[in-house]
Design a protein around this motif. Structure first.
Motif, PDB file in Angstrom:
ATOM      1  N   LYS A  24      -3.082  10.179  14.022  1.00  0.00           N
ATOM      2  CA  LYS A  24      -3.065   9.167  12.958  1.00  0.00           C
ATOM      3  C   LYS A  24      -1.687   8.543  12.737  1.00  0.00           C
ATOM      4  CE  LYS A  24      -6.784  11.326  10.280  1.00  0.00           C
ATOM      5  NZ  LYS A  24      -7.147  11.915   8.961  1.00  0.00           N
ATOM      6  N   TYR A  25      -0.648   9.114  13.374  1.00  0.00           N
ATOM      7  CA  TYR A  25       0.704   8.681  13.042  1.00  0.00           C
ATOM      8  C   TYR A  25       1.524   8.392  14.308  1.00  0.00           C
ATOM      9  CZ  TYR A  25      -0.961  10.964   8.826  1.00  0.00           C
ATOM     10  OH  TYR A  25      -1.734  11.346   7.765  1.00  0.00           O
ATOM     11  N   THR A  26       2.590   7.624  14.109  1.00  0.00           N
ATOM     12  CA  THR A  26       3.470   7.254  15.212  1.00  0.00           C
ATOM     13  C   THR A  26       4.714   8.133  15.270  1.00  0.00           C
ATOM     14  OG1 THR A  26       2.728   4.961  15.181  1.00  0.00           O
ATOM     15  CG2 THR A  26       4.877   5.368  16.152  1.00  0.00           C
ATOM     16  N   LYS A  27       5.247   8.498  14.106  1.00  0.00           N
ATOM     17  CA  LYS A  27       6.495   9.265  14.043  1.00  0.00           C
ATOM     18  C   LYS A  27       6.329  10.516  13.178  1.00  0.00           C
ATOM     19  CE  LYS A  27       9.325   6.269  16.158  1.00  0.00           C
ATOM     20  NZ  LYS A  27      10.137   6.578  17.355  1.00  0.00           N
ATOM     21  N   LEU A  28       7.077  11.564  13.556  1.00  0.00           N
ATOM     22  CA  LEU A  28       7.242  12.749  12.728  1.00  0.00           C
ATOM     23  C   LEU A  28       8.711  12.846  12.361  1.00  0.00           C
ATOM     24  CD1 LEU A  28       6.565  15.593  11.536  1.00  0.00           C
ATOM     25  CD2 LEU A  28       7.012  16.505  13.839  1.00  0.00           C
ATOM     26  N   TYR A  29       8.983  12.987  11.069  1.00  0.00           N
ATOM     27  CA  TYR A  29      10.345  13.226  10.596  1.00  0.00           C
ATOM     28  C   TYR A  29      10.376  14.652  10.058  1.00  0.00           C
ATOM     29  CZ  TYR A  29      10.908   8.214  11.107  1.00  0.00           C
ATOM     30  OH  TYR A  29      10.960   6.938  11.619  1.00  0.00           O
ATOM     31  N   LEU A  30      10.882  15.561  10.879  1.00  0.00           N
ATOM     32  CA  LEU A  30      10.857  16.994  10.571  1.00  0.00           C
ATOM     33  C   LEU A  30      12.225  17.432  10.066  1.00  0.00           C
ATOM     34  CD1 LEU A  30       9.136  19.638  10.769  1.00  0.00           C
ATOM     35  CD2 LEU A  30      10.251  20.009  12.986  1.00  0.00           C
TER      36      LEU A  30
END
Length: 223
Positions: free
Chosen positions: A148-154
């Protein structure tokens, strides 16, 4: 080129939803259209057959000399994140404007909401992954973005000892999407990870004896 193609072609796509109630209250207009099962596709030089989530073959629709393609199937083929908000009747392609916390998709041990453990520096993060076990060890958990998403900011912090390796891996293909380190002196560090089209993520860090891994789930987010 793939992302430009999908952006340019959005107006010619139709969203195929299997839930019968998904269109309740929508402004639907009856039309006379035709299915074209004979049309063939190639994606990056390889044959491609549009399918729904259950594996059933989908045929393009032809209406007023325009070909309409199933947007969810095409987004998966091109590696573009897709999501649908039934309440607003909105399809989201690519990166979202607002971040979505990873907390709802987290799975693993060492999750805590104990205020004595969720505070780092002067801030209480409320909901965190905090591996403060003993000995040299691996600290890991799963995230399920479901394409569902393009980026992960962890966001990650090393406590006590530096973390010499941490990685984010596509759990379905075993491809490492991001590899890095976290020093105690860096405080809360943010990793930006491209997760377009990824369903399941495996996050792993090598933690030294005397060290801990702190991951705030409320401020780690998808876009």
């Amino acid at each position: 080129m793939q992302k430009k193609w999908i952006a340019a072609g959005t107006a010619a796509l139709v969203f195929m939803c299997t839930a019968a109630g998904a269109y309740a209250g929508a402004n639907l207009k009856p039309i006379k259209a035709f299915l074209n099962p004979s049309m063939k596709f190639q994606v990056n030089g390889q044959p491609f057959q549009p399918q729904n989530d259950n594996g059933a073959v989908l045929a393009p629709i032809v209406y007023n000399n325009t070909t309409y393609l199933p947007v969810r199937s095409m987004s998966k083929a091109l590696g573009v994140a897709i999501d649908y908000n039934q309440q607003t009747n909105t399809i989201y392609l690519g990166e979202k404007a607002e971040g979505v916390s990873v907390a709802g998709t987290f799975s693993g041990d060492f999750r805590t909401k104990d205020p004595q453990l969720t505070t780092y520096g002067d801030k209480d993060y409320k909901d965190v992954f905090f591996n403060n076990s003993s000995g040299t060890r691996g600290a890991s958990f799963m995230l399920y973005p479901k394409g569902k998403y393009t980026k992960l900011y962890l966001q990650v912090a090393a406590v006590g000892k530096d973390v010499e390796e941490i990685f984010v891996q596509d759990a379905d293909t075993d491809i490492k999407l991001k590899i890095g380190t976290v020093a105690v002196s860096e405080g809360i560090k943010t990793f930006e990870v491209d997760i377009s089209g990824v369903n399941d993520l495996f996050v792993h860090a090598d933690v030294k004896s005397g060290g801990s891994l702190f991951v705030p789930l409320t401020t780690s987010f998808y876009k």
